[in-house]
Motif scaffolding. Structure first.
Motif, short mmCIF file in Angstrom:
data_model
loop_
_atom_site.label_atom_id
_atom_site.label_comp_id
_atom_site.label_asym_id
_atom_site.label_seq_id
_atom_site.Cartn_x
_atom_site.Cartn_y
_atom_site.Cartn_z
N THR A 27 0.84 -1.20 0.00
CA THR A 27 0.00 0.00 0.00
C THR A 27 0.88 1.25 0.00
N GLY A 28 2.01 1.17 -0.72
CA GLY A 28 2.94 2.29 -0.76
C GLY A 28 2.37 3.53 -1.43
N HIS A 29 1.33 3.37 -2.23
CA HIS A 29 0.66 4.50 -2.87
C HIS A 29 -0.30 5.18 -1.91
N SER A 30 -0.52 4.57 -0.75
CA SER A 30 -1.47 5.11 0.23
C SER A 30 -0.77 5.52 1.52
N HIS A 31 0.06 4.64 2.04
CA HIS A 31 0.78 4.92 3.29
C HIS A 31 2.06 4.12 3.30
N GLN A 32 3.19 4.78 3.17
CA GLN A 32 4.46 4.06 3.21
C GLN A 32 4.96 3.96 4.64
N ALA A 33 5.83 2.97 4.84
CA ALA A 33 6.47 2.81 6.14
C ALA A 33 7.36 4.03 6.42
N GLU A 86 -2.62 20.65 7.49
CA GLU A 86 -2.72 19.26 7.94
C GLU A 86 -3.11 18.30 6.82
N ASN A 87 -3.86 18.80 5.83
CA ASN A 87 -4.27 17.95 4.71
C ASN A 87 -4.51 18.82 3.48
N THR A 88 -4.58 18.18 2.33
CA THR A 88 -4.73 18.93 1.09
C THR A 88 -6.12 19.54 0.97
N HIS A 89 -7.11 18.97 1.66
CA HIS A 89 -8.45 19.52 1.55
C HIS A 89 -8.52 20.94 2.09
N LEU A 218 6.45 10.36 0.13
CA LEU A 218 7.46 11.12 0.86
C LEU A 218 7.82 10.47 2.19
N GLN A 219 6.95 9.60 2.69
CA GLN A 219 7.16 8.93 3.99
C GLN A 219 7.17 9.92 5.16
N TRP A 220 6.53 11.06 4.98
CA TRP A 220 6.48 12.08 6.04
C TRP A 220 5.33 11.83 7.01
N GLY A 221 4.39 10.98 6.64
CA GLY A 221 3.25 10.72 7.50
C GLY A 221 2.20 11.82 7.42
N GLU A 222 1.21 11.70 8.27
CA GLU A 222 0.08 12.64 8.27
C GLU A 222 0.55 14.05 8.64
N GLY A 223 -0.27 15.03 8.24
CA GLY A 223 -0.07 16.40 8.72
C GLY A 223 0.97 17.21 7.99
N ASN A 224 1.43 16.73 6.82
CA ASN A 224 2.49 17.43 6.08
C ASN A 224 2.06 17.64 4.63
N CYS A 225 1.11 18.53 4.43
CA CYS A 225 0.64 18.83 3.09
C CYS A 225 0.95 20.29 2.74
N PHE A 226 1.14 20.53 1.45
CA PHE A 226 1.54 21.85 1.01
C PHE A 226 0.78 22.26 -0.25
N ALA A 275 4.24 18.32 15.57
CA ALA A 275 5.00 17.08 15.72
C ALA A 275 5.27 16.43 14.36
N SER A 276 4.33 16.58 13.44
CA SER A 276 4.48 15.98 12.12
C SER A 276 5.70 16.53 11.39
N GLN A 277 5.98 17.80 11.57
CA GLN A 277 7.12 18.39 10.87
C GLN A 277 8.45 17.93 11.49
N PHE A 278 8.48 17.74 12.80
CA PHE A 278 9.68 17.19 13.43
C PHE A 278 9.97 15.79 12.88
N ARG A 279 8.91 14.98 12.77
CA ARG A 279 9.05 13.63 12.24
C ARG A 279 9.52 13.65 10.79
N ALA A 280 8.87 14.47 9.97
CA ALA A 280 9.18 14.51 8.55
C ALA A 280 10.57 15.06 8.28
N ALA A 281 11.02 16.02 9.08
CA ALA A 281 12.37 16.58 8.88
C ALA A 281 13.43 15.50 9.06
N LYS A 282 13.20 14.57 9.99
CA LYS A 282 14.13 13.45 10.16
C LYS A 282 14.12 12.52 8.94
N VAL A 283 12.95 12.36 8.33
CA VAL A 283 12.86 11.53 7.14
C VAL A 283 13.60 12.19 5.98
#
Length: 394
Positions: A27-33, A86-89, A218-226, A275-283
């Motif tokens: 399900t890499g097109h939906s949620h990657q590890a 938080e989301n594209t919507h 991007l593997q950034w997880g939720e909350g990282n939309c632009f 918190a999402s941005q702290f996580r994503a910055a590490k990714v």
């Protein structure tokens, strides 16, 4: 296959928490590890909040800027601006609210858009918006031309379609058309980022708007939309939050027109969980350390999806039971293989019983790749698919 495994086996030791080496995660097109280092980012967000309390926002904004810089580099877009949400919507709605939809109530889109865009436009159609949906695959440019008049406020469509995985081959042409008519173009690139390289500069898309999400490739997880928007943008979204005007917070309130700061915040809303941005910055740090460039990622996805398709075709399934969604060249495909079956939901459920993660939408079942998936895992997944299909009783 060796090339697939060269990168995949290099990466799998860094995904121990998600146990990607021993699970069939398609399900890499939906949620990657997430790589293990993402946990350090979450811990950092907590310790930063605990030590700095309300002053945590300065380091939080620094993390968001790391993400913006990653996207600017990926898209060859040094001057682009990127509003976070938080989301594209949220970003889509803010962007739409910038236009005079009463006097120009027409939006052109396609029949192949993801639920967030489809649902919102469908609901606004109930309120009087004229939503024109053209076929996303056949003669899309000519169909858009046929629908353009002085009532059109915007054109909104995807670069990679979420059901088929097919890449829109006419983005630059559509952008040029929209430009010539003075119509803003919004491109949903949720399925394009980190899969199919795009130079905004070379493709002459500097005046376009892009929706980008971190939940998938991007593997950034939720909350990282632009929302990517052009430098010098003067749109004034009616749906607006106080984060869009930090520079005026200490000024007396008045009846002047609402102010928008220059820079990235024009489409921003309000307080969010950083918190999402702290996580994503590490990714981002991890991707850069591992040398996961745009071209390398594209090669990996192409090889993985190509192997999925080859092994699927070797099974010689009954096309009345399951078949490829399309037979277009591999270069026109994104990061997943789409299969059509009237039993898609049943197949997906049976695969899940065998610990194979896929997903199904209507009569489409999708097998999504990810950089850490090996050729052996692809073989196992198609083998289990064959077992499930063989036991169906249509």
């Amino acid at each position: 296959m060796d090339t697939i495994d060269q990168l995949a086996t290099k990466l799998t030791p860094y995904y121990l928490h998600f146990n990607v080496e021993n699970r069939l995660l398609f399900t890499g097109h939906s949620h990657q590890a997430w790589p293990d280092i993402a946990l350090e980012g979450l811990k950092e967000s907590f310790t930063t909040a605990a030590s700095q309390v309300d002053n945590k926002w300065d380091p939080a904004f620094e993390k968001a800027e790391i993400l913006r810089n990653y996207l600017r580099k990926y898209y060859d877009d040094p001057d682009g601006l990127y509003s976070l949400a938080e989301n594209t919507h949220l970003l889509l709605v803010a962007w739409l609210s910038s236009f005079d939809l009463k006097n120009k109530p027409k939006v052109i889109t396609t029949t192949g858009e993801f639920h967030s865009m489809f649902r919102q436009l469908h609901r606004l159609k109930e309120e009087g918006l004229e939503v024109i949906k053209v076929d996303p695959y056949e003669d899309i440019v000519s169909h858009i031309i046929e629908q353009i008049d002085d009532q059109v406020s915007a054109i909104m469509l995807s670069r990679v379609y979420f059901k088929s995985g097919l890449v829109n081959q006419h983005i630059s042409e559509i952008a040029a058309l929209a430009r010539s008519k003075g119509i803003p173009l919004l491109i949903d690139d949720y399925h394009g980022t980190n899969v199919i390289p795009l130079s905004i500069t070379e493709e002459n898309l500097e005046d376009c708007y892009l929706l980008i999400g971190g939940y998938k490739y991007l593997q950034w997880g939720e909350g990282n939309c632009f929302l990517r928007f052009p430098k010098g943008c003067e749109l004034r979204p009616a749906i607006t939050g106080w984060f869009a005007s930090f520079s005026t917070l200490d000024e007396p309130r008045n009846d002047e027109p609402v102010h928008y700061d220059d820079g990235n915040q024009r489409f921003a809303s309000g307080t969010y969980d950083p918190a999402s941005q702290f996580r994503a910055a590490k990714v981002v740090e991890f991707f850069e350390k591992q040398g996961l460039t745009a071209d390398l990622l594209r090669q990996q996805y192409q090889r993985q999806v190509g192997l999925l398709r080859t092994l699927f075709l070797e099974q010689d399934f009954d096309p009345e039971i399951i078949t490829l969604y399309h037979n277009r060249p591999l270069k026109e495909n994104g990061g997943f293989l789409a299969l059509r079956s009237p039993y898609a939901r049943t197949i997906r459920a049976k695969l899940m019983e065998q610990d194979v993660f896929t997903d199904a939408r209507g009569d489409i079942i999708r097998f999504g790749a990810a950089p850490y998936i090996t050729s052996e895992q692809i073989n196992q997944a198609i083998g289990k698919l064959a077992d499930v299909v063989g036991k169906l009783n249509p």
